[in-house]
Each structure stands twice: as structure tokens, then as C-alpha cells.
Design a protein around this motif. Structure first.
Motif, PDB file in Angstrom:
ATOM      1  N   ILE A  89      32.375  58.427 -39.494  1.00  7.44           N
ATOM      2  CA  ILE A  89      30.759  58.565 -39.684  1.00  7.44           C
ATOM      3  C   ILE A  89      30.396  57.571 -40.746  1.00  7.44           C
ATOM      4  O   ILE A  89      29.210  56.958 -40.587  1.00  7.44           O
ATOM      5  CB  ILE A  89      30.360  60.098 -39.985  1.00  7.44           C
ATOM      6  N   GLU A  90      30.882  57.748 -41.916  1.00 10.80           N
ATOM      7  CA  GLU A  90      30.242  56.922 -42.936  1.00 10.80           C
ATOM      8  C   GLU A  90      30.233  55.402 -42.257  1.00 10.80           C
ATOM      9  O   GLU A  90      29.412  54.667 -42.587  1.00 10.80           O
ATOM     10  CB  GLU A  90      31.242  56.983 -44.296  1.00 10.80           C
ATOM     11  N   LYS A  92      30.341  53.968 -39.348  1.00 13.63           N
ATOM     12  CA  LYS A  92      29.352  53.744 -38.347  1.00 13.63           C
ATOM     13  C   LYS A  92      27.883  53.703 -38.797  1.00 13.63           C
ATOM     14  O   LYS A  92      27.065  52.992 -38.439  1.00 13.63           O
ATOM     15  CB  LYS A  92      29.614  54.665 -37.229  1.00 13.63           C
ATOM     16  N   LEU A  93      27.647  54.628 -39.620  1.00 13.53           N
ATOM     17  CA  LEU A  93      26.377  55.026 -40.004  1.00 13.53           C
ATOM     18  C   LEU A  93      25.614  53.760 -41.010  1.00 13.53           C
ATOM     19  O   LEU A  93      24.596  53.228 -40.898  1.00 13.53           O
ATOM     20  CB  LEU A  93      25.693  56.364 -40.572  1.00 13.53           C
ATOM     21  N   THR A  94      26.666  53.370 -41.799  1.00  9.99           N
ATOM     22  CA  THR A  94      26.616  52.122 -42.887  1.00  9.99           C
ATOM     23  C   THR A  94      26.250  50.918 -41.887  1.00  9.99           C
ATOM     24  O   THR A  94      25.212  50.148 -42.035  1.00  9.99           O
ATOM     25  CB  THR A  94      27.578  52.106 -43.672  1.00  9.99           C
ATOM     26  N   LEU A  97      22.814  51.266 -40.109  1.00 10.25           N
ATOM     27  CA  LEU A  97      21.663  51.243 -41.121  1.00 10.25           C
ATOM     28  C   LEU A  97      21.464  50.112 -41.959  1.00 10.25           C
ATOM     29  O   LEU A  97      20.694  49.910 -42.631  1.00 10.25           O
ATOM     30  CB  LEU A  97      21.644  52.657 -42.017  1.00 10.25           C
ATOM     31  N   VAL A 108      26.284  55.614 -47.464  1.00 12.82           N
ATOM     32  CA  VAL A 108      26.336  56.734 -46.555  1.00 12.82           C
ATOM     33  C   VAL A 108      27.613  57.660 -47.035  1.00 12.82           C
ATOM     34  O   VAL A 108      28.676  57.067 -46.973  1.00 12.82           O
ATOM     35  CB  VAL A 108      26.438  56.747 -45.245  1.00 12.82           C
ATOM     36  N   ALA A 119      26.188  63.561 -42.643  1.00 12.80           N
ATOM     37  CA  ALA A 119      26.112  62.314 -43.502  1.00 12.80           C
ATOM     38  C   ALA A 119      24.980  62.416 -44.391  1.00 12.80           C
ATOM     39  O   ALA A 119      23.935  62.693 -44.185  1.00 12.80           O
ATOM     40  CB  ALA A 119      26.031  61.214 -42.552  1.00 12.80           C
ATOM     41  N   VAL A 121      22.706  60.126 -46.440  1.00 14.57           N
ATOM     42  CA  VAL A 121      22.188  58.624 -46.824  1.00 14.57           C
ATOM     43  C   VAL A 121      21.369  58.750 -47.969  1.00 14.57           C
ATOM     44  O   VAL A 121      20.187  59.048 -48.053  1.00 14.57           O
ATOM     45  CB  VAL A 121      21.257  58.569 -45.226  1.00 14.57           C
ATOM     46  N   LEU A 139      18.941  56.113 -36.061  1.00 13.35           N
ATOM     47  CA  LEU A 139      20.154  57.218 -35.900  1.00 13.35           C
ATOM     48  C   LEU A 139      19.535  58.295 -34.539  1.00 13.35           C
ATOM     49  O   LEU A 139      20.226  58.972 -34.604  1.00 13.35           O
ATOM     50  CB  LEU A 139      20.291  57.995 -37.031  1.00 13.35           C
ATOM     51  N   ILE A 142      22.349  59.097 -32.168  1.00 14.80           N
ATOM     52  CA  ILE A 142      23.528  59.588 -32.711  1.00 14.80           C
ATOM     53  C   ILE A 142      23.888  60.955 -32.867  1.00 14.80           C
ATOM     54  O   ILE A 142      22.900  61.547 -33.483  1.00 14.80           O
ATOM     55  CB  ILE A 142      24.007  58.859 -34.062  1.00 14.80           C
ATOM     56  N   TYR A 146      22.397  64.510 -40.253  1.00 13.22           N
ATOM     57  CA  TYR A 146      22.131  63.551 -41.662  1.00 13.22           C
ATOM     58  C   TYR A 146      21.264  64.069 -42.624  1.00 13.22           C
ATOM     59  O   TYR A 146      20.112  64.750 -41.873  1.00 13.22           O
ATOM     60  CB  TYR A 146      22.137  62.202 -41.311  1.00 13.22           C
TER      61      TYR A 146
END
Length: 157
Positions: A89-90, A92-94, A97, A108, A119, A121, A139, A142, A146
Motif C-alpha cells: 500500500i505504501e 503504490k500510494l507513494t 501521489l 505514506v 494509509a 498520507v 486515490l 483505489i 486513507y
């Protein structure tokens, strides 16, 4: 599983665990976390190229391989997959974003909560409705809970 066995058959791999990484289209995509045997050296891309042809079901083949120094383990010596899901998760979201808050630091951090995984942020600087909306837009597709936190005292910044 079969995919983990395919990685374990490679001469450089000590441990392997496959978990789901959030994906806007598929919901989740498989990602492999591996640790290497002492003295072994291979990069993630080369390892994926070597192992992918041995995975019988193409959809099950990981789309990403990440090499770890140590694998998170439970007290009884089993691989702790929830920690790997948080890392997925960290990561992918990093990526998703990147550039969302120009001139600000963004980190993240995945967190286990009673309701599942969330997550955090963390964004440096003052609260900004513009940045919040930009994060929401990135996001929206997804399926990950978060929370956005502003300020310089956020963890990881």
C-alpha cells in the motif's frame, strides 16, 4: 502457493511471499516480496524475468518484485503477510501521489487498525483544500482507506 514456489525454485531466493497490491482497475495485483540467500545478488527486474515464464497462470504472475533485507515474521516463524500488504500500500500510494503537492514533502505510512489497513498520507506544510482534493482525485479509484495529515511533525517527515 504455486507462485511463491516458482520464486523459491530460483537459486538466489531464500524466502518469498506474494500479496495483493491495490490497483485501480483490477482491485488488486500480485506483488512478490523476496529475501535473497546470503551472498546472492540479483536485481528485482532480472528475478521477475527469470521466474515469470515458470508461473503457469499468467494472471497470478506478480507485476512487481521487491527485494527485502529481512522478511517480517511472526513469533512462530511464519511470514507475516499483513506487514507486506502495508508495504505494498505504501509503495503504490507513494507512486500514485508523486508530484501531487509540489514543493511539499509527502510520506505514506501503512497502519494496522481494528477495521483493517489504513494509509496515512503525511504532507508537510499547512492544511490545503487544493492538496486534499488533488489527493482525493488520485486515490478515488483505489480501494484503500486513507487519512491525510498536514504539518511538519507528521511521522516520516
Amino acid at each position: 502457493g504455486l507462485v511463491e514456489d516458482a520464486f523459491m525454485a530460483h537459486t538466489t531466493v531464500a524466502l518469498c511471499a506474494v500479496v495483493g497490491e491495490p490497483d485501480a482497475y483490477a482491485g488488486e495485483l500480485p506483488v512478490a516480496y523476496v529475501t535473497l540467500k546470503p551472498g546472492a545478488a540479483i536485481d528485482a527486474a532480472a528475478l521477475l524475468l527469470a521466474v515469470a515464464p515458470t508461473v503457469y497462470e499468467w494472471p497470478a504472475c506478480p507485476k512487481r518484485v521487491l527485494i527485502l533485507d529481512t522478511m517480517p515474521m511472526t513469533a512462530i516463524g511464519k511470514i507475516y503477510k499483513p506487514a507486506l500488504r502495508l508495504r505494498a500500500i505504501e509503495t503504490k500510494l507513494t507512486e500514485m501521489l508523486e508530484g501531487v503537492a509540489p514543493g511539499r514533502e509527502l510520506a505514506v505510512t501503512g497502519e494496522e487498525r481494528s477495521g483493517g489497513q489504513t494509509a496515512l498520507v503525511n504532507i508537510s506544510g499547512d492544511d490545503s483544500a487544493t492538496v486534499r482534493e488533488a489527493v482525493r482525485q488520485r486515490l478515488v479509484a483505489i480501494a484503500v482507506a486513507y487519512e491525510i495529515r498536514f504539518g511538519s511533525s507528521s511521522p516520516g517527515l
